[in-house]
Each structure stands twice: as structure tokens, then as C-alpha cells.
Write an enzyme that holds these catalytic residues in place. Structure first.
Site, short mmCIF file in Angstrom:
data_model
loop_
_atom_site.label_atom_id
_atom_site.label_comp_id
_atom_site.label_asym_id
_atom_site.label_seq_id
_atom_site.Cartn_x
_atom_site.Cartn_y
_atom_site.Cartn_z
N THR A 136 -6.70 -5.18 -0.36
CA THR A 136 -7.25 -4.19 0.58
C THR A 136 -8.37 -3.36 -0.04
OG1 THR A 136 -6.66 -2.15 1.74
CG2 THR A 136 -5.33 -2.68 -0.14
N ASP A 137 -9.22 -2.82 0.82
CA ASP A 137 -10.28 -1.92 0.32
C ASP A 137 -9.71 -0.57 -0.12
OD1 ASP A 137 -9.66 -0.87 2.83
OD2 ASP A 137 -11.71 -0.91 3.60
N GLU A 138 -8.44 -0.29 0.26
CA GLU A 138 -7.87 1.02 -0.06
C GLU A 138 -7.69 1.23 -1.56
OE1 GLU A 138 -4.74 2.51 2.33
OE2 GLU A 138 -5.49 1.58 4.15
N TYR A 162 1.09 3.11 -0.98
CA TYR A 162 0.71 1.75 -0.57
C TYR A 162 -0.46 1.24 -1.39
CZ TYR A 162 -1.92 -1.77 2.04
OH TYR A 162 -2.64 -2.88 2.37
N LYS A 166 -0.76 -1.84 -4.12
CA LYS A 166 -1.69 -2.97 -3.97
C LYS A 166 -2.61 -3.04 -5.20
CE LYS A 166 -2.15 -5.53 -0.97
NZ LYS A 166 -1.49 -6.82 -0.62
N LYS A 201 0.16 0.58 13.75
CA LYS A 201 -1.21 0.75 13.27
C LYS A 201 -2.07 1.30 14.41
CE LYS A 201 0.06 -1.19 9.39
NZ LYS A 201 0.05 -2.59 9.06
N LEU A 202 -3.18 1.97 14.05
CA LEU A 202 -3.92 2.78 15.04
C LEU A 202 -4.25 2.03 16.35
CD1 LEU A 202 -5.36 5.50 15.65
CD2 LEU A 202 -7.45 4.43 14.83
N GLY A 299 -2.70 13.18 1.90
CA GLY A 299 -3.62 12.42 1.02
C GLY A 299 -4.55 11.50 1.80
P1 NAD Z 1 2.19 -6.97 8.08
O1 NAD Z 1 2.97 -5.77 7.69
O2 NAD Z 1 1.85 -7.19 9.51
O3 NAD Z 1 2.94 -8.29 7.59
C1 NAD Z 1 3.57 -8.38 6.35
C2 NAD Z 1 4.46 -9.62 6.36
O4 NAD Z 1 5.06 -9.72 5.04
C3 NAD Z 1 5.59 -9.54 7.37
O5 NAD Z 1 5.73 -10.78 8.03
C4 NAD Z 1 6.82 -9.25 6.51
O6 NAD Z 1 8.02 -9.77 7.06
C5 NAD Z 1 6.45 -9.96 5.21
N1 NAD Z 1 7.16 -9.39 4.06
C6 NAD Z 1 7.28 -8.07 3.73
N2 NAD Z 1 8.03 -7.95 2.62
C7 NAD Z 1 8.36 -9.21 2.23
C8 NAD Z 1 9.09 -9.73 1.13
N3 NAD Z 1 9.66 -8.93 0.22
N4 NAD Z 1 9.23 -11.08 1.02
C9 NAD Z 1 8.65 -11.89 1.94
N5 NAD Z 1 7.96 -11.46 3.01
C10 NAD Z 1 7.81 -10.13 3.14
O7 NAD Z 1 0.89 -6.91 7.18
P2 NAD Z 1 -0.60 -7.37 7.51
O8 NAD Z 1 -1.30 -6.25 8.15
O9 NAD Z 1 -0.57 -8.71 8.14
O10 NAD Z 1 -1.18 -7.50 6.02
C11 NAD Z 1 -1.05 -8.71 5.29
C12 NAD Z 1 -1.69 -8.53 3.93
O11 NAD Z 1 -3.05 -8.18 4.07
C13 NAD Z 1 -1.06 -7.42 3.08
O12 NAD Z 1 -1.00 -7.85 1.75
C14 NAD Z 1 -2.02 -6.26 3.24
O13 NAD Z 1 -1.98 -5.43 2.09
C15 NAD Z 1 -3.34 -6.98 3.36
N6 NAD Z 1 -4.38 -6.29 4.14
C16 NAD Z 1 -4.12 -5.81 5.39
C17 NAD Z 1 -5.15 -5.23 6.13
C18 NAD Z 1 -4.92 -4.71 7.53
O14 NAD Z 1 -5.82 -4.09 8.10
N7 NAD Z 1 -3.79 -4.95 8.16
C19 NAD Z 1 -6.43 -5.13 5.58
C20 NAD Z 1 -6.65 -5.61 4.28
C21 NAD Z 1 -5.61 -6.20 3.59
O1 DAU Z 2 -8.29 -0.60 4.93
C1 DAU Z 2 -7.36 -1.63 4.94
C2 DAU Z 2 -6.01 -1.08 5.32
O2 DAU Z 2 -6.07 -0.76 6.70
C3 DAU Z 2 -4.87 -2.06 5.05
O3 DAU Z 2 -4.78 -2.30 3.66
C4 DAU Z 2 -3.53 -1.48 5.56
O4 DAU Z 2 -2.51 -2.46 5.39
C5 DAU Z 2 -3.69 -1.18 7.04
O5 DAU Z 2 -2.50 -0.58 7.52
C6 DAU Z 2 -4.88 -0.23 7.27
O6 DAU Z 2 -4.61 1.09 6.71
P1 DAU Z 2 -5.04 2.44 7.48
O7 DAU Z 2 -4.18 3.52 7.00
O8 DAU Z 2 -6.51 2.62 7.44
O9 DAU Z 2 -4.66 1.97 8.99
P2 DAU Z 2 -3.89 2.74 10.19
O10 DAU Z 2 -4.02 1.88 11.39
O11 DAU Z 2 -2.52 3.19 9.77
O12 DAU Z 2 -4.78 4.05 10.39
C7 DAU Z 2 -6.16 3.94 10.68
C8 DAU Z 2 -6.72 5.35 10.77
O13 DAU Z 2 -6.19 5.99 11.93
C9 DAU Z 2 -6.33 6.26 9.60
O14 DAU Z 2 -7.42 7.11 9.29
C10 DAU Z 2 -5.16 7.06 10.12
C11 DAU Z 2 -5.47 7.18 11.60
N1 DAU Z 2 -4.29 7.25 12.51
C12 DAU Z 2 -3.35 6.28 12.40
C13 DAU Z 2 -2.25 6.28 13.22
C14 DAU Z 2 -1.18 5.22 13.11
C15 DAU Z 2 -4.22 8.24 13.48
O15 DAU Z 2 -5.11 9.10 13.59
N2 DAU Z 2 -3.14 8.23 14.32
C16 DAU Z 2 -2.14 7.31 14.22
O16 DAU Z 2 -1.13 7.41 15.00
#
Ligand code: NAD
Ligand code: DAU
Length: 359
Positions: A136-138, A162, A166, A201-202, A299
Site C-alpha cells: 500500500t501507499d500508506e 495497519y 504493511k 471502506k469509504l 493519526g
Molecule cells: P480485504 O480486507 O478486502 O481482503 C483481505 C482478504 O484476506 C480477505 O479475503 C480475508 O479473508 C483474507 N485474510 C485475512 N487474514 C487472513 C489470514 N490470516 N490468512 C488467510 N487469509 C486471510 O482487503 P483488500 O482491500 O482486498 O486488500 C488486499 C491487499 O491489498 C492487502 O494486502 C492490502 O494491504 C492491499 N491494498 C489494499 C488497497 C485498498 O484500497 N483496498 C490498496 C492498496 C493495497
Molecule cells: O491507500 C491505500 C489504502 O486505502 C489501503 O492500503 C487500505 O487497505 C484501504 O483500506 C485504504 O485505506 P484508507 O484509510 O485510505 O481507506 P478508507 O476507505 O478507510 O478511508 C478513506 C478516507 O475516508 C480516509 O481519509 C478516511 C475517510 N473516511 C472513511 C470512512 C470509512 C471517512 O471520512 N468516513 C468513513 O466512514
């Protein structure tokens, strides 16, 4: 036939990646999906592929070393694409330990198993064996509103449990690359959106709440910026990095699509109004006055923005889906999958939602 081990394939990005790969390669590849099916994993996401002969699902935890060893022993794995993780920042603030376990220990177990299965006595690896760590970019921390970007060379500065977990997992992959010449790549991607995203997620949370006339929670001043990428573009980038990337390299993936959270919410509300047909009772529920400013995330990172220059220059990948199109596709998907939403928002989700937003 090349065999892929996909971890976390029942989650949001993992399931989109599996659909993408079968659309692209059809019967030329085999995919083994290993997922523990936590609250975020859902086999409904994979209904349309589960009957395929070249697809296998194994329910297992990536921190279970014996189970992972068995998978590598019983299958000649060529590619690992490692998605499995705890992924939600707010949950990591409430309960950090499971993030350390899955994201750090789980990655260590997988690296060890892949290395044991692949490394030859002379320390080399067969050419076709590759490990891709999805990150992730985080990990890069937070940017000011000053037009700066995250590059692959930006120092790591994670803030949340988180992103710290990562970052730790990325460092483990880098350590394997440097120490054992392990054939791996890391991708650091910005925020994804699209079908099958869990409504904590948002974007899916706002779509779902808006359609039910529920409050639309905005953290802080709503001006935090994220760089949104349509999930299918991410799936394509992962495949291209694994096929064309230089081994040992990190590639940033981003949408060139920076938006404040409050802008995202306005776009969703406008798009819902445009897409809901006249006479649909939900039209009256989708209302701007439901936007509610709530306590900020602890944070809370201000701004993320990826410079995807390296992946474009070396591999030729660029984001393809404009946000206005991606958000329409996403909303259309949610309209067509009301039952999916009902199923994932029953049970545990209700408890999470009440604790997070109503307590
Ligand atoms: P998600 O939470 O939707 O899915 C995670 C999956 O991993 C689920 O199917 C869960 O059952 C499985 N899992 C969790 N713990 C496990 C374990 N101990 N053993 C086996 N399986 C397990 O997540 P996502 O949003 O699809 O993200 C997938 C990957 O991409 C993550 O590594 C995340 O850090 C990365 N990522 C996500 C985003 C985003 O915007 N969602 C952006 C950049 C990177
Ligand atoms: O940048 C990549 C990351 O993006 C991934 O690594 C993470 O797995 C993924 O969850 C996501 O993280 P964020 O924290 O950026 O995503 P989220 O959707 O939780 O929140 C997006 C933005 O919206 C953040 O600034 C917090 C805000 N937010 C989120 C929720 C859930 C709100 O204002 N209200 C909300 O109810």
C-alpha cells in the site's frame, strides 16, 4: 500450465484479480486461492469461477506454517500473489494485534515456504518462480497539500498500526530479496474502489448508507485526500509487474486521481441521483443533509498521492478508468448486487458499525 497461489483471493482486490486473470488467461493458468475467510473474505465473490477445473479454493490461515508448507509440497507453485491481510485502518486502531499477526507473521511464513520450495542448492531459483507482495501507499506516511508525491524512493513513515504492519511486511520481502536473492516484487498501490468492496471502506459505505437514508459520516474536516484507482486497473498492473517487472524492484501504482473525501461523497450522491430511475423510492433517501461530520480518525493521514512514473516508463502501465466512469460502474454493480450487500452487512458487520459509528 502455470500455477498461481493467490492469498486473500476471497477479499475485495483478490477476487477482482482472480476474475481478471481468468478473463485474460482462461484455461492457460491454474489458480489456487488460499483464504482464511475472515469477516472480509466472501466466497460469494467467486461464485462464477468456483466450478472451473483450473480453480481450487483452500480455506487456511497464512500464519499456519504447516498448512502453507503442505500447499507448497502438494502443488508445483510458479507464482505467488500475496493479497491476504487485515486491511482496514480503523480496525487496526481498535485492535492492532491481529494486524501484526496476519500481515507480518503471515508474510514471513509465506516467504519461508516459497523460498524452501523454490531455492536450489546453489542459491539460485528457476526462472519462472516469482512472488508478488501486494502492498500500500500508506507505508510512505502522509503528504502535505503541496503537490508532492510518493515515489518508490520515498522513505517509509507509516502512522497507523495497519500501515506499520504493511511496512514491516514490505521490509521482510526486501530482506529476502537482498539476503537470499529471492525472486520477488513489491507493489505499493493507492486507494482502490469497485465491485466486491466491503462496506466498511469509504466508497461502498457511503453508497450503502445513502441508499438507506442513513447518515454519511465524514471524519474531521473531510478534506483528507486519497488517490482513487479502479480495482480492475490494479489487477492489470499486478499481472503486468509480475510478467514484465524487474525482479527485486518495487513499483508504485496509482490512479492520478486525487480527491478530498467530501468531494467523493458529493460525487457519489450526484451519481446516485442521476442513475436512480424516476419513481424509485430510494431517490428521496439520497440526501446531502445526511452528510455528518464526526470525530476524526486518530493519526489520520492528510494526503496520499502516488507518482506512477516508474511503472509507466518500465512496464507501460497507466490507469485506464476515469473516476466518473469507475464510480458509475461501481454504483451499477451495487444496484445489481443488493443481496450481496444485504448478506455482508448482516451479523458481524452490524456489531462493528454500531461500535464504530453509533457508540
Ligand atoms: P480485504 O480486507 O478486502 O481482503 C483481505 C482478504 O484476506 C480477505 O479475503 C480475508 O479473508 C483474507 N485474510 C485475512 N487474514 C487472513 C489470514 N490470516 N490468512 C488467510 N487469509 C486471510 O482487503 P483488500 O482491500 O482486498 O486488500 C488486499 C491487499 O491489498 C492487502 O494486502 C492490502 O494491504 C492491499 N491494498 C489494499 C488497497 C485498498 O484500497 N483496498 C490498496 C492498496 C493495497
Ligand atoms: O491507500 C491505500 C489504502 O486505502 C489501503 O492500503 C487500505 O487497505 C484501504 O483500506 C485504504 O485505506 P484508507 O484509510 O485510505 O481507506 P478508507 O476507505 O478507510 O478511508 C478513506 C478516507 O475516508 C480516509 O481519509 C478516511 C475517510 N473516511 C472513511 C470512512 C470509512 C471517512 O471520512 N468516513 C468513513 O466512514
Amino acid at each position: 500450465m502455470r500455477t498461481y497461489l493467490v492469498t486473500g483471493g476471497a477479499g475485495f482486490i483478490g477476487s477482482n484479480y482472480i476474475h481478471y486473470m481468468f478473463r485474460k488467461y482462461e484455461d492457460q493458468i491454474r489458480i489456487i486461492n488460499v483464504d482464511a475467510l475472515t469477516y472480509a473474505g466472501n466466497l460469494e465473490n467467486l461464485r462464477s469461477v468456483e466450478g472451473r477445473e483450473n480453480y481450487t479454493f483452500i480455506k487456511a490461515d497464512i500464519t499456519d506454517r504447516e498448512a502453507m508448507e503442505r500447499i507448497f509440497k502438494e502443488n508445483d507453485i510458479d507464482r505467488v500473489v500475496h493479497f491476504a491481510a487485515e486491511s482496514h485502518v480503523d480496525r487496526s486502531i481498535r485492535n492492532p494485534e491481529v494486524f501484526i499477526k496476519t500481515n507480518v507473521l503471515g508474510t514471513a511464513v509465506l516467504l519461508n515456504c516459497a523460498r524452501s520450495a523454490w531455492e536450489r542448492e546453489d542459491g539460485t531459483y528457476p526462472e519462472d518462480k516469482k512472488f508478488l507482495h501486494v502492498s500500500t501507499d500508506e507505508v510512505y506516511g502522509s503528504l502535505e497539500d503541496d503537490g508532492s508525491y510518493f515515489y518508490e524512493t520515498t522513505p517509509y513513515a507509516p502512522h497507523s498500526p495497519y500501515s506499520a504492519s504493511k511496512a514491516s511486511s514490505d521490509f521482510l520481502v526486501k530482506a529476502y530479496i537482498d539476503t537470499y536473492h529471492f525472486p520477488a516484487n513489491i507493489t505499493n498501490c493507492s486507494n482502490n474502489y469497485g465491485p466486491y468492496q466491503f462496506p466498511e471502506k469509504l466508497i461502498p459505505l457511503i453508497i450503502n448508507n445513502a441508499l438507506h437514508g442513513k447518515k454519511l459520516p465524514v471524519y474531521g474536516d473531510g478534506k483528507n485526500v486519497r488517490d482513487w484507482l479502479y480495482v480492475e486497473d490494479h489487477a492489470k498492473a499486478i499481472d503486468m509487474v509480475q510478467e514484465m517487472g524487474r525482479l527485486g524492484e518495487t513499483y508504485n501504482i496509482g490512479g492520478h486521481n486525487e480527491k478530498q473525501n467530501i468531494e467523493i461523497i458529493h460525487i457519489i450522491l450526484e451519481t446516485l441521483q442521476e442513475m436512480l430511475p424516476e419513481g424509485d423510492p430510494r431517490k428521496a433517501l439520497v440526501r446531502e443533509d445526511l452528510i455528518t461530520y464526526v470525530e476524526d480518525r486518530k493519526g489520520h493521514d492528510r494526503r496520499y498521492a502516488i507518482a506512477p512514473d516508474k511503472i509507466k516508463a518500465e512496464i507501460g502501465w497507466e490507469p485506464e478508468t476515469m473516476f466518473k466512469d469507475g464510480i458509475r460502474k461501481t454504483i451499477a454493480w451495487f444496484f445489481e448486487h443488493e443481496e450481496w450487500m444485504r448478506n455482508v452487512t448482516s451479523g458481524d458487520y452490524q456489531k462493528y458499525y454500531e461500535e464504530m459509528y453509533l457508540s
